[in-house]
Design an enzyme around this catalytic site. Structure first.
Site, mmCIF file in Angstrom:
data_model
loop_
_atom_site.group_PDB
_atom_site.id
_atom_site.type_symbol
_atom_site.label_atom_id
_atom_site.label_comp_id
_atom_site.label_asym_id
_atom_site.label_seq_id
_atom_site.Cartn_x
_atom_site.Cartn_y
_atom_site.Cartn_z
ATOM 1 N N ASP A 1 0.828 -1.217 0.000
ATOM 2 C CA ASP A 1 0.000 0.000 0.000
ATOM 3 C C ASP A 1 0.861 1.266 0.000
ATOM 4 O OD1 ASP A 1 -2.548 -1.196 0.007
ATOM 5 O OD2 ASP A 1 -2.401 -1.588 2.154
ATOM 6 N N TYR B 1 -4.784 4.385 9.055
ATOM 7 C CA TYR B 1 -4.530 5.008 10.362
ATOM 8 C C TYR B 1 -5.854 5.261 11.106
ATOM 9 C CZ TYR B 1 -1.739 8.091 13.470
ATOM 10 O OH TYR B 1 -1.081 8.663 14.523
ATOM 11 N N ASP C 1 -4.077 15.655 20.531
ATOM 12 C CA ASP C 1 -2.978 15.457 19.575
ATOM 13 C C ASP C 1 -3.329 15.957 18.183
ATOM 14 O OD1 ASP C 1 -1.565 14.357 21.594
ATOM 15 O OD2 ASP C 1 -1.411 12.337 20.745
HETATM 16 P P1 NAD Z 1 3.795 2.727 6.667
HETATM 17 O O1 NAD Z 1 4.968 2.118 5.984
HETATM 18 O O2 NAD Z 1 3.928 3.161 8.083
HETATM 19 O O3 NAD Z 1 2.546 1.731 6.473
HETATM 20 C C1 NAD Z 1 1.413 1.848 7.217
HETATM 21 C C2 NAD Z 1 0.492 0.623 7.074
HETATM 22 O O4 NAD Z 1 -0.762 1.120 6.633
HETATM 23 C C3 NAD Z 1 0.902 -0.457 6.074
HETATM 24 O O5 NAD Z 1 0.713 -1.699 6.701
HETATM 25 C C4 NAD Z 1 -0.094 -0.266 4.931
HETATM 26 O O6 NAD Z 1 -0.413 -1.502 4.292
HETATM 27 C C5 NAD Z 1 -1.278 0.237 5.661
HETATM 28 N N1 NAD Z 1 -2.215 0.985 4.821
HETATM 29 C C6 NAD Z 1 -1.965 2.073 4.050
HETATM 30 N N2 NAD Z 1 -3.104 2.468 3.435
HETATM 31 C C7 NAD Z 1 -4.066 1.589 3.841
HETATM 32 C C8 NAD Z 1 -5.456 1.487 3.586
HETATM 33 N N3 NAD Z 1 -6.090 2.352 2.796
HETATM 34 N N4 NAD Z 1 -6.143 0.483 4.196
HETATM 35 C C9 NAD Z 1 -5.533 -0.395 5.016
HETATM 36 N N5 NAD Z 1 -4.222 -0.340 5.310
HETATM 37 C C10 NAD Z 1 -3.503 0.648 4.739
HETATM 38 O O7 NAD Z 1 3.360 4.022 5.860
HETATM 39 P P2 NAD Z 1 3.094 4.156 4.312
HETATM 40 O O8 NAD Z 1 3.229 2.807 3.688
HETATM 41 O O9 NAD Z 1 3.882 5.296 3.804
HETATM 42 O O10 NAD Z 1 1.546 4.539 4.283
HETATM 43 C C11 NAD Z 1 1.098 5.793 4.752
HETATM 44 C C12 NAD Z 1 -0.166 5.501 5.502
HETATM 45 O O11 NAD Z 1 0.170 4.821 6.688
HETATM 46 C C13 NAD Z 1 -0.920 6.725 5.950
HETATM 47 O O12 NAD Z 1 -1.803 7.170 4.973
HETATM 48 C C14 NAD Z 1 -1.620 6.221 7.204
HETATM 49 O O13 NAD Z 1 -2.978 5.883 6.966
HETATM 50 C C15 NAD Z 1 -0.882 4.955 7.593
HETATM 51 N N6 NAD Z 1 -0.371 5.054 8.958
HETATM 52 C C16 NAD Z 1 -0.930 4.233 9.877
HETATM 53 C C17 NAD Z 1 -0.557 4.342 11.209
HETATM 54 C C18 NAD Z 1 -1.234 3.461 12.200
HETATM 55 O O14 NAD Z 1 -2.073 2.668 11.784
HETATM 56 N N7 NAD Z 1 -0.946 3.619 13.477
HETATM 57 C C19 NAD Z 1 0.412 5.272 11.599
HETATM 58 C C20 NAD Z 1 0.979 6.086 10.616
HETATM 59 C C21 NAD Z 1 0.573 5.971 9.286
#
Ligand code: NAD
Length: 267
Positions: A51, A167, A154
Site C-alpha cells: 500500500d 490510520y 494530539d
Molecule cells: P507505513 O509504511 O507506516 O505503512 C502503514 C500501514 O498502513 C501499512 O501496513 C499499509 O499496508 C497500511 N495501509 C496504508 N493504506 C491503507 C489502507 N487504505 N487500508 C488499510 N491499510 C492501509 O506508511 P506508508 O506505507 O507510507 O503509508 C502511509 C499511511 O500509513 C498513511 O496514509 C496512514 O494511513 C498509515 N499510517 C498508519 C498508522 C497506524 O495505523 N498507526 C500510523 C501512521 C501511518
C-alpha cells in the site's frame, strides 16, 4: 499487437524488482510500450509493492487520470489486488476487458495563512492536522460554516472511505465500505476539559459538506500530513478540509471483495 503505453512503478524489494522484469518481458513481447517515467498519456499504470508503494505512486504521478492497478508484493494490500503469481491471467483479463473501475474519492486541505497565502494538500487515505512534536493542538472546528466544538489534543484525522482501514482504523475509527462517499473525522487523543469540549468518537460527514479548523494563535506550529507526507506551517489562519474533485481510478478484477479483504486482515 497493441500500441498501448503502460507505466510501471515499483518499490525496491527483490520480489518487486523480479516481478517488474517478468511483467515487462510479457508486456513488451505483446507489443506494449513500457515506461518507468510518469506519463500523462499512459493507458494503464501498474504499481508493484504494498500500500505504501501505491500511495507513493499516486503522489509521484500527481493523482493521475489514467487507471491504476496494484500488484501486491507486500503484506496484505488494500489497494494492491493482483498476486505476482498471476501475471499472465491479469494481462489476459485486462485485454479482455474483464475488470471494472472503482473511482476512489480523495480529501483536500486548504491551509490559509494570516498573510493571505494559501496552499493545498491532497490525500487518498487521509489528512491529519496535528501540533508540533508531542504538544497538544487547540482549535475551533466548524462544520459547513457553523461552529461545532473546541478541540484540544494530539490532532484530528479526516479519512476518505478508502482510507478508513488505515490510520483511521488504528485510532478507533470505523471501517467504511468504499462505495459510500463520505468524510470521517476521527479525533487523536482528545482532551476534554471545562475549556475544550469535543467528540471522543469519529463523526461522519456527507461528501458535499466541508469542515474548517481555526487554530489558536498560541499554537504557532502546525503540521498537515497527507497520506503520511508532513508539512509544517506557522501563522495559520484556517484550514478547510473537504472532498476533492480529484479521483483515483482503481482497476478492480472479478475476484475483488472488499469485505473479504477486511476480514482477512483484521479478524
Ligand atoms: P507505513 O509504511 O507506516 O505503512 C502503514 C500501514 O498502513 C501499512 O501496513 C499499509 O499496508 C497500511 N495501509 C496504508 N493504506 C491503507 C489502507 N487504505 N487500508 C488499510 N491499510 C492501509 O506508511 P506508508 O506505507 O507510507 O503509508 C502511509 C499511511 O500509513 C498513511 O496514509 C496512514 O494511513 C498509515 N499510517 C498508519 C498508522 C497506524 O495505523 N498507526 C500510523 C501512521 C501511518
Amino acid at each position: 499487437m497493441t500500441n498501448k503505453i503502460i507505466n510501471i512503478f515499483t518499490n525496491e524489494t527483490d520480489i518487486s524488482l523480479e516481478t517488474k522484469s517478468e511483467l515487462t518481458k510479457i508486456l513488451v513481447d505483446k507489443g506494449y510500450t513500457v515506461t518507468e517515467e510518469s506519463r500523462d498519456n499512459a493507458d494503464l499504470i501498474i504499481c508493484i509493492g504494498g500500500d505504501g508503494a501505491f500511495l507513493e505512486t499516486i503522489h509521484s504521478c500527481k493523482f493521475p487520470q489514467s487507471p491504476i492497478i496494484g500488484i501486491n508484493t507486500g503484506h496484505l494490500g488494500f489497494f494492491q489486488e493482483i498476486s505476482p503469481d498471476c501475471l499472465e491471467q491479469f494481462i489476459k483479463d485486462y485485454e479482455n476487458g474483464q475488470y471494472s473501475i472503482q473511482d476512489l474519492s480523495t480529501v483536500e486541505a486548504t491551509v490559509t495563512l494570516l498573510d493571505g497565502r494559501s496552499n493545498m494538500h491532497l490525500g487518498l487515505n487521509e489528512i491529519i492536522i496535528k501540533g508540533r512534536q508531542s504538544y497538544a493542538i487547540h482549535f475551533g472546528l466548524s462544520i459547513d460554516g457553523k461552529p461545532l466544538e473546541r478541540f484540544s489534543g494530539d490532532g484530528i484525522l479526516v479519512a476518505t472511505s478508502s482510507g478508513s482501514t488505515a490510520y483511521n482504523y488504528s485510532l478507533g475509527g470505523s471501517i467504511v465500505d468504499p462505495r459510500l462517499d463520505l468524510l470521517q473525522v476521527t479525533p487523536i487523543a482528545p482532551m476534554n476539559t471545562t475549556a475544550y469540549r469535543s467528540f471522543t468518537s469519529s463523526i461522519l460527514l456527507p461528501a458535499e459538506i466541508s469542515l474548517e479548523i481555526f487554530p489558536e494563535q498560541e499554537d504557532n506550529r502546525i503540521f498537515i500530513l497527507n497520506d503520511g507526507i508532513e508539512t509544517g506551517y506557522s501563522n495559520v489562519k484556517d484550514i478547510k478540509v473537504e472532498v476533492s474533485d480529484t479521483m483515483v481510478h482503481l482497476m478492480r478484477f472479478k475476484n475483488y471483495d472488499f469485505w473479504n479483504k477486511v476480514k482477512t486482515k483484521f479478524l
